[in-house]
Scaffold this motif. Structure first.
Motif, short mmCIF file in Angstrom:
data_model
loop_
_atom_site.label_atom_id
_atom_site.label_comp_id
_atom_site.label_asym_id
_atom_site.label_seq_id
_atom_site.Cartn_x
_atom_site.Cartn_y
_atom_site.Cartn_z
N LYS A 1 34.04 24.65 39.61
CA LYS A 1 35.33 25.07 40.16
C LYS A 1 35.09 26.01 41.33
O LYS A 1 34.06 26.68 41.42
N LYS A 2 36.06 26.06 42.22
CA LYS A 2 36.05 27.00 43.35
C LYS A 2 37.45 27.57 43.47
O LYS A 2 38.43 26.83 43.48
N GLN A 3 37.53 28.88 43.55
CA GLN A 3 38.85 29.49 43.59
C GLN A 3 38.81 30.77 44.42
O GLN A 3 37.79 31.11 45.01
N VAL A 4 39.94 31.44 44.46
CA VAL A 4 40.08 32.64 45.29
C VAL A 4 39.13 33.72 44.78
O VAL A 4 38.72 33.72 43.61
N PRO A 5 38.77 34.68 45.64
CA PRO A 5 37.82 35.72 45.22
C PRO A 5 38.42 36.68 44.20
O PRO A 5 39.64 36.78 44.05
N LEU A 6 37.53 37.37 43.49
CA LEU A 6 37.96 38.39 42.55
C LEU A 6 38.47 39.62 43.31
O LEU A 6 37.98 39.94 44.40
N THR A 7 39.43 40.31 42.73
CA THR A 7 39.97 41.53 43.34
C THR A 7 39.15 42.71 42.85
O THR A 7 39.04 42.94 41.64
N VAL A 8 38.57 43.48 43.77
CA VAL A 8 37.72 44.60 43.38
C VAL A 8 38.20 45.94 43.91
O VAL A 8 37.78 46.99 43.43
N SER A 9 39.06 45.95 44.90
CA SER A 9 39.50 47.21 45.48
C SER A 9 40.41 47.96 44.52
O SER A 9 41.36 47.39 43.96
N SER A 10 40.13 49.23 44.32
CA SER A 10 40.91 50.14 43.46
C SER A 10 41.16 49.56 42.06
O SER A 10 42.23 49.72 41.49
#
Length: 432
Positions: free
Chosen positions: A75-84
């Motif tokens: 699978k390929k998907q949107v990046p993980l959220t890491v900010s704050s």
């Protein structure tokens, strides 16, 4: 151009979704190659990776020349959220890559097994034919495994039959109730057998996770931490066992600021590691790309006047065999290495090697059709003032040819003033 999210198809026959890693600047070469060689569709790319769909088997996929490694896309998907966001929430989001869509993983596993089955059968047949003693050992192992499976199924059956008899004695059921309950027991028995078989299959599967993190994600945690979290999620979800040394299955995951990609490497050895090259010189993928740019035709005379270990000529001769190839170099050690490579590749009769300076080529004027060379314009090797005489010597030996070179600023330097006549020009330049 960027790739949209793609999932594997229902199987190789319907077209499986793959991606290849590629060196910097080689993505366009790989896109053209998968279309031409594999009749691929849905060809897309992001930096360093090319995605495509094809129905080809592994034998055809192995023939890719401009790819570094080949993966079956999970699978390929949107990046993980890491900010704050806390590290615990990031790890929870990583686990969701598996837990939110287990169907994609199971579908990819099914395609992966189907792709590997023909190769596994061929390998077993060749091993049996090559070694009769080993064949007997394998046959004995199969017999033992069958006996264990039969014994296991017999134990299950005896257990359920015993339970059934007790139930009949205790409750004194009527014939109709007896038939109903027996059917129920038979159904439970079949389910129990299936569970046992599935458990055996799961216990046989071992895996490891190779994780790569870049961008902001890399600053939040290490690749080892990410791989550990994802590995635990896979064990909990599917019951697989971790094995870092010699697993049956490897899972590759790349997390960055643009995408999250998960795939299964189809080969342990990278495609770029050619079995027919004994001593590596120029990267094989770059050498093949240079040869492909030269537009070599059957019956041509192809020259590499600074051939080194002969990598470019090897790649060209493997792809376009009906051509006369000549490699020249002044270094004894380089020519010895090139000779070893030609022997290992079985191309000694196809490529002639000469020990001669590039400015004193013993060739008739305008006799060469194509010149391909890794000319040392770069930072590691420099020719300095000799470059003008070298290129003019190439021009005098070529017949309205197109030059293909590799280096820093090759095309700009060569096309400006080094070729006063109009008969020769630079076809392409790959910037390394």
């Amino acid at each position: 151009m960027s790739a949209s999210q793609g999932e594997p198809g229902s199987g190789p026959a319907a077209g499986a979704r793959f991606f290849c890693t590629a060196g910097r600047g080689l993505e366009p070469f790989l896109m053209r190659e998968v279309r031409a060689r594999l009749a691929a569709t849905q060809v897309e790319y992001i930096s360093g990776k090319v995605f495509f769909t094809t129905c080809c088997d592994l034998n055809m996929l192995k023939k890719l020349k401009s790819a570094e490694r080949l993966f079956l896309l999970i699978k390929k998907q949107v990046p993980l959220t890491v900010s704050s966001v806390s590290k615990g929430k990031i790890f929870s989001e990583m686990q969701r890559l598996i837990n939110d869509d287990p169907g994609s993983w199971l579908n990819a596993m099914s395609i992966w097994k189907n792709l590997l089955e023909p190769d596994a059968k061929k390998q077993k047949l060749s091993q049996r034919d090559a070694n009769p003693l080993k064949r007997k050992v394998v046959e004995n192992e199969i017999i033992v495994a069958k006996k264990l499976r039969i014994e296991q199924m017999q134990k299950i059956e005896e257990h359920w039959e015993c339970q059934l008899e007790k139930q009949i004695d205790q409750e004194a059921l009527e014939q109709r109730d007896f038939i109903t309950k027996r059917e129920k027991f038979q159904e439970e028995f079949q389910n129990d057998v299936k569970k046992t078989t599935n458990t055996l299959n799961q216990n046989d599967l071992t895996f490891r996770v190779s994780c790569r993190c870049s961008g902001a994600i890399r600053k939040a945690f290490t690749s080892q931490e990410a791989g550990r979290v994802i590995g635990i999620a896979l064990m909990k979800q599917f019951g697989w066992k971790a094995d870092l040394r010699n697993p049956n299955l490897e899972i590759f995951i790349h997390l960055n600021d643009i995408y999250s990609v998960m795939g299964i490497p189809m080969f342990r050895v990278p495609l770029a590691s050619r079995a027919y090259i004994k001593t590596a010189g120029l990267r094989s993928t770059i050498a093949w790309a240079m040869a492909s740019l030269a537009e070599i035709e059957d019956g041509a005379f192809v020259l590499d006047p600074m051939c080194g270990l002969g990598t470019i000529l090897l790649e060209a001769a493997k792809e376009w065999p009906d051509v006369y190839y000549v490699g020249a170099d002044v270094s004894d050690s380089q020519l010895l290495g090139a000779c070893d490579n030609l022997k290992a590749a079985g191309l000694k009769a196809k490529i002639e090697l000469l020990k001669v300076s590039v400015i004193e080529l013993p060739l008739p004027s305008e006799s060469v059709s194509v010149i391909i060379s890794d000319i040392p314009f770069g930072k590691k090797f420099k020719l300095g003032k000799d470059i003008k005489s070298i290129l003019q010597e190439m021009e005098s030996n070529s017949q309205d040819c197109m030059f293909t070179g590799l280096g820093h600023g090759t095309q700009e330097r060569a096309s400006s003033s080094l070729f006063p006549s109009a008969s020769c020009q630079w076809n392409h330049c790959i910037v390394a």
